[in-house]
Design a protein around this motif. Structure first.
Motif, short mmCIF file in Angstrom:
data_model
loop_
_atom_site.label_atom_id
_atom_site.label_comp_id
_atom_site.label_asym_id
_atom_site.label_seq_id
_atom_site.Cartn_x
_atom_site.Cartn_y
_atom_site.Cartn_z
N HIS A 1 38.88 60.72 96.07
CA HIS A 1 38.54 59.35 96.41
C HIS A 1 38.78 58.33 95.30
O HIS A 1 38.61 57.14 95.53
CB HIS A 1 37.08 59.29 96.86
CG HIS A 1 36.79 60.19 98.03
ND1 HIS A 1 37.29 59.96 99.29
CD2 HIS A 1 36.06 61.34 98.11
CE1 HIS A 1 36.87 60.92 100.11
NE2 HIS A 1 36.14 61.76 99.42
N PHE A 2 39.14 58.79 94.11
CA PHE A 2 39.37 57.85 93.00
C PHE A 2 40.57 58.30 92.18
O PHE A 2 40.85 59.49 92.07
CB PHE A 2 38.15 57.78 92.07
CG PHE A 2 36.89 57.34 92.74
CD1 PHE A 2 36.59 55.99 92.89
CD2 PHE A 2 35.98 58.27 93.23
CE1 PHE A 2 35.42 55.58 93.51
CE2 PHE A 2 34.81 57.87 93.85
CZ PHE A 2 34.53 56.53 93.99
N THR A 3 41.26 57.32 91.63
CA THR A 3 42.24 57.59 90.57
C THR A 3 41.65 57.01 89.30
O THR A 3 41.37 55.81 89.23
CB THR A 3 43.60 56.95 90.87
OG1 THR A 3 44.11 57.49 92.09
CG2 THR A 3 44.58 57.24 89.74
N ILE A 4 41.43 57.87 88.31
CA ILE A 4 40.78 57.46 87.06
C ILE A 4 41.74 57.70 85.91
O ILE A 4 42.38 58.76 85.81
CB ILE A 4 39.47 58.24 86.85
CG1 ILE A 4 38.49 57.92 87.98
CG2 ILE A 4 38.83 57.91 85.51
CD1 ILE A 4 37.18 58.68 87.92
N GLN B 1 27.44 55.78 100.01
CA GLN B 1 28.54 56.60 100.51
C GLN B 1 28.96 57.63 99.46
O GLN B 1 29.20 58.79 99.77
CB GLN B 1 29.72 55.70 100.89
CG GLN B 1 30.86 56.45 101.56
CD GLN B 1 32.02 55.54 101.88
OE1 GLN B 1 32.17 54.48 101.28
NE2 GLN B 1 32.86 55.93 102.82
N LEU B 2 29.03 57.20 98.20
CA LEU B 2 29.40 58.13 97.13
C LEU B 2 28.35 59.22 96.97
O LEU B 2 28.68 60.40 96.78
CB LEU B 2 29.57 57.36 95.82
CG LEU B 2 29.95 58.19 94.59
CD1 LEU B 2 31.25 58.96 94.83
CD2 LEU B 2 30.08 57.31 93.36
N LEU B 3 27.08 58.86 97.07
CA LEU B 3 26.02 59.87 97.00
C LEU B 3 26.14 60.87 98.14
O LEU B 3 25.93 62.07 97.95
CB LEU B 3 24.65 59.19 97.03
CG LEU B 3 24.20 58.49 95.75
CD1 LEU B 3 22.92 57.71 96.01
CD2 LEU B 3 24.01 59.48 94.63
N ARG C 1 39.64 55.25 97.03
CA ARG C 1 40.03 55.65 98.38
C ARG C 1 38.82 56.16 99.18
O ARG C 1 38.89 57.19 99.84
CB ARG C 1 41.10 56.74 98.31
CG ARG C 1 42.38 56.32 97.61
CD ARG C 1 43.38 57.46 97.51
NE ARG C 1 42.87 58.54 96.67
CZ ARG C 1 42.95 58.58 95.35
NH1 ARG C 1 43.53 57.58 94.69
NH2 ARG C 1 42.48 59.61 94.67
N LEU C 2 37.70 55.46 99.09
CA LEU C 2 36.53 55.86 99.87
C LEU C 2 36.81 55.65 101.35
O LEU C 2 37.46 54.66 101.72
CB LEU C 2 35.31 55.04 99.45
CG LEU C 2 34.69 55.40 98.09
CD1 LEU C 2 33.62 54.38 97.73
CD2 LEU C 2 34.09 56.79 98.12
#
Length: 197
Positions: A124-127, A79-81, A177-178
């Motif tokens: 989609h991410f909190t880093i 999914q990330l790809l 948050r995908l």
């Protein structure tokens, strides 16, 4: 005679490139070494070997074993790809050889890819950083530190506490948050073939 290096498959190359991207962005020294390597400059370990006469005693090396997974769920990786391909044409860039392109052409393409990858990461991410101190500052490490979050380098003597210079603050995901998918049958298709009729 040097042994022939076996080519890496796509998935290890992808995650390796992904990790190197953030390492390149986070460390000016590392980026400079990469640039020097790209220009064909030799590093000290590639130069004529020197005889080492000094004996160095390693008191203790702290090593953390890689996590072992009982099962591997590839859906999230696929999914990330897909997202990186949609927003940044990431796979097109990685799959194409850039040997025949000038640095200016590669730089122009990288700017667009960087923008698309950054969009995916922010959506989609909190880093956050693992350590809140700034790079090159002196930090204290308690004796009961978490070896998964802090990596000690150099000579590690005794059981701590330790003090040292922060080389890199590290990264950690604090929120994912995908998009949720119900049908994972087509996740291996990262981008459909496009046909103009």
């Amino acid at each position: 005679m040097t042994d022939k290096i076996k080519p890496m498959s796509f998935i290890p190359r992808f995650f390796g490139a992904f990790g190197q991207f953030f390492k390149f962005m986070a460390s000016g020294d590392y980026a400079a070494r990469c640039k020097a390597a790209g220009q064909g400059q030799l590093f000290s370990f590639e130069a004529e070997p020197k005889v080492i006469t000094e004996t160095v005693e390693v008191i203790r090396e702290v090593e953390v074993a890689a996590p072992t997974l009982d099962t591997v769920n590839a859906d999230g990786a696929h999914q990330l790809l897909q997202l990186l391909q949609q927003e940044a044409r990431f796979i097109d860039f990685i799959q194409e050889s850039i040997d025949d392109y000038s640095d200016a052409d590669v730089g122009a393409a990288s700017r667009q890819i960087h923008s698309g990858c950054a969009k995916v990461m922010k959506q989609h991410f909190t880093i956050d950083t693992v350590h809140s101190a700034s790079e090159s500052s002196r930090v204290e490490v308690p004796s009961d530190y978490d070896a998964k979050q802090l990596k000690l380098e150099g000579r590690v003597e005794g059981t701590g506490p330790y003090s040292g210079t922060l080389v890199h603050p590290g990264w950690k995901v604090t929120e994912t948050r995908l998009p949720k998918v119900t049908n994972t049958d087509n996740l291996t298709v990262l981008a459909p073939a496009e046909i103009e009729v």
